[in-house]
Scaffold this active site. Structure first.
Site, short mmCIF file in Angstrom:
data_model
loop_
_atom_site.label_atom_id
_atom_site.label_comp_id
_atom_site.label_asym_id
_atom_site.label_seq_id
_atom_site.Cartn_x
_atom_site.Cartn_y
_atom_site.Cartn_z
N ARG B 8 -1.62 -1.49 7.98
CA ARG B 8 -0.25 -0.98 8.21
C ARG B 8 0.14 -1.06 9.68
NH1 ARG B 8 -1.36 5.08 7.75
NH2 ARG B 8 -3.63 5.16 7.70
N SER B 35 3.44 7.00 8.39
CA SER B 35 2.26 6.53 7.65
C SER B 35 2.31 5.03 7.38
CB SER B 35 2.15 7.26 6.31
OG SER B 35 2.00 8.64 6.52
N GLU B 56 12.90 7.74 -3.38
CA GLU B 56 12.49 6.34 -3.48
C GLU B 56 13.40 5.52 -4.40
OE1 GLU B 56 10.51 8.95 -4.10
OE2 GLU B 56 9.21 9.00 -2.34
N HIS B 107 -1.15 2.51 1.28
CA HIS B 107 -1.91 3.55 0.57
C HIS B 107 -2.14 3.19 -0.90
CE1 HIS B 107 -0.72 5.46 4.25
NE2 HIS B 107 -1.44 6.53 4.00
N ASP B 115 -6.66 12.47 -0.54
CA ASP B 115 -5.41 12.90 -1.19
C ASP B 115 -5.53 12.93 -2.71
OD1 ASP B 115 -3.95 13.58 0.98
OD2 ASP B 115 -2.76 11.74 1.06
#
Lengths: 273, 310
Positions: B8, B35, B56, B107, B115
């Site tokens: 990323r 992130s 989203e 992710h 997570d």
């Protein structure tokens, strides 16, 4: 070239012609959604024949005002208006929903004048938001008009978009809500109540105008008012009658998504003379 | 020790590169710009970055509106939200219109780690692969992430680029990156090992261990899942005794399924899948999770030996 702007009496005549097209093409197709097409006819007719800038022979002309029909099941209205405005020959209307036709059951880009497909409800206001922000980046002065259904705004995506349109101060965007009070399963107030409707949009930071959606004068003045609003998007909540113009379709829920029979179509066309 | 990079980080920097040369590049995010690293682009080009908050579906449908006006749109959030939460928007409003929207999701996979299940996308490749027009790239490391972003930018239509959360070890000597063209990393005719993402590194480790046992494995980096390099699959099926497919994804619907479809129709040969077997993820450190879900070089070696034992 774009047809000349019409005066109120002419707009009313044009709307009648468009309603005739809608009834005829859905009857020919044997399926489709007449109720919401007929209720939104006046607002969309006024838009295309008195408000929007476009070039039917160059549908993707960069300076065009954008129109998107978020409630895609009312495609017969969109197609009919596009044909009347010269985007494609009117004979094509009778190919609605046929295999290989450029007029699909729900709108897509094979139709000249349709830029973004719709049909899955709740996404068109977001599409308009993207167009509106693109105009701002490119410093273009085109405006964006989005037609939504009342049942449609039960979709959560609409409210995500409503929040974002006001956050980004999209004053070049005007939503039109066809508030005919019916959805497939019945009255909106019984299936999933929308009220207090105007207050909701005000609370989301919009300028909201409530009008009689069958009164051309009110429709035109609402479009004019929307253009004067700064730093916030505008919604025109058009109170309408589902199936407007055909006595036996008006406020009859069954005609949300049912084609008229041959006999019913003849009767309807007689009424729309 | 090989170089370790966050994919990323590379993504964020590549966006800036693209933004400098193409003013039509715009970037959208949904409250995860720190992130996903789209925040790097936002800092450089604030007028071309839009944050949509935790929404989203709206972000995805808005990308279509931008694209209809000629913009080259990058849309980022976590893989689970981009492909799951906004799937209908991707199918009907982005991909059906064949718009120039590049969904770059971070992710992805079990290596998200602590997570846990709600944030570990194990179905995203499957969800994107069934959509017509969609292209899918799963780069194996940092440098290949840049290649993937450029490929997405330079080819028309919708793309899904799948990135991880953790640092990835850079794999040397992969050769040139070409969209839809697999990269053969080791030569071998005993068994073929196809992999994507961080499991390419595991596959290389496995190939080393197999070599110690006298088994020559052909490791193939299948960075493009769609369009799939069918020729590489057919060739491997013909020249080896069987195929192992490795991915940090469900064994249903992802790379393994893609390869099995080609094999079944063209060149029937034994294939074994190293992937997540119809399970949800859970919390844990990435290394622990790869072990728990049988996604390590050890598991790949076992699969290869099983093919050869028949």
């Amino acid at each position: 070239m774009q047809p000349d702007n019409l005066k109120i009496k002419e707009l009313e005549q044009k709307a009648k012609q468009i309603r005739r097209n809608i009834v005829a093409m859905i009857a020919k197709a044997g399926s489709g959604h007449p109720g919401g097409s007929l209720s939104a006819t006046d607002a969309v007719t006024a838009l295309f024949f008195s408000e929007l800038r476009y070039k039917p022979d160059a549908p993707l002309w960069p300076g065009r005002d954008r129109f998107h029909m978020s409630k895609g099941h009312c495609a017969p209205l969109w197609y009919s208006v596009l044909a009347e405005a010269g985007f494609f020959p009117k004979e094509k209307l009778m190919t609605l929903r046929q295999l290989g036709s450029m007029l699909q059951g729900h709108p897509d880009r094979r139709t000249p004048g349709v830029e973004v497909a719709s049909g899955s409800l709740g996404q068109g206001l977001s599409v308009g938001l993207g167009m509106s922000l693109a105009a701002k980046i490119d410093k273009m002065d085109y405006r964006v008009y989005i037609l939504m259904g009342d049942g449609e705004i039960q979709e959560g995506n609409i409210w995500e978009a409503a929040m974002a349109c006001s956050h980004y101060k999209c004053d070049n965007l005007c939503a039109i809500l066809d508030y005919n009070g019916f959805q497939i399963d019945g009255k909106t107030c019984a299936v999933m109540n929308l009220e207090p409707l105007k207050d909701k949009w005000l609370a989301f930071g919009w300028h909201a105008i409530l009008i009689d959606g069958h009164n051309m004068k009110e429709i035109l003045s609402a479009y004019a008012e929307a253009k004067t609003v700064k730093d916030k998007p505008t919604i025109i909540i058009a109170k309408t009658t589902k199936g407007k113009g055909v006595s036996f379709m008006e406020n009859v829920c069954d005609f949300h998504g049912r084609a008229p029979t041959k006999e019913e179509a003849e009767k309807a066309l007689e009424e729309l003379k | 020790m090989a170089e370790l990079l966050y994919q990323r980080d590379v993504y964020g920097k590549t966006l800036i590169e693209l933004g400098k040369t193409n003013k039509d590049v715009i970037v959208l995010d949904a409250d995860l710009s720190s992130s996903t690293r789209t925040g790097l682009f936002a800092k450089e080009f604030p007028e071309r970055f839009f944050n949509f908050g935790v929404a989203e579906q709206n972000m995805m449908a808005t990308s279509a509106g931008f694209a209809s006006c000629g913009k080259l749109v990058f849309v980022s959030t976590f893989a689970i939200f981009a492909t799951g939460r906004a799937w209908d928007q991707v199918r009907n409003t982005v991909s059906y219109n064949n718009f120039n929207v590049k969904i770059v999701a971070t992710h992805a996979g079990i290596s998200v780690g602590p997570d846990g299940s709600s944030h570990q996308a194990l179905e995203d490749i499957a969800l994107m692969r069934v959509i017509p027009n969609m292209n899918i790239i799963v780069p194996c490391d940092g440098p290949q992430t840049r290649d993937a972003i450029f490929a997405a930018a330079n080819n028309p239509g919708p793309f899904y680029v799948r990135l991880g959360r953790a640092k990835a070890e850079t794999i040397e000597n992969k050769g040139e990156f070409k969209l839809g063209r697999a990269q053969e990393l080791t030569e071998g005719n005993d068994v073929a090992i196809f992999a994507c993402g961080i499991l390419v590194q595991e596959a290389l480790v496995a190939a080393g261990e197999l070599l110690n046992k006298g088994i020559k494995a052909r490791v193939i980096n299948m960075h493009t899942i769609k369009p799939l390099d069918r020729d590489a699959v057919i060739k491997a099926a013909g020249q080896t005794k069987g195929i192992v497919v490795c991915e940090e994804h469900s064994v249903i619907g992802g790379l393994a399924s893609s390869i099995d479809e080609v094999v079944a129709e063209n060149c029937p040969v034994k294939t074994l899948r190293v992937g997540v077997r119809n399970r949800y993820g859970q919390s844990g450190e990435p290394g622990q999770l790869l072990k728990e879900y049988n996604l390590t070089s050890f598991d790949i070696v076992k699969a290869a030996e099983k093919i050869l034992s028949k």
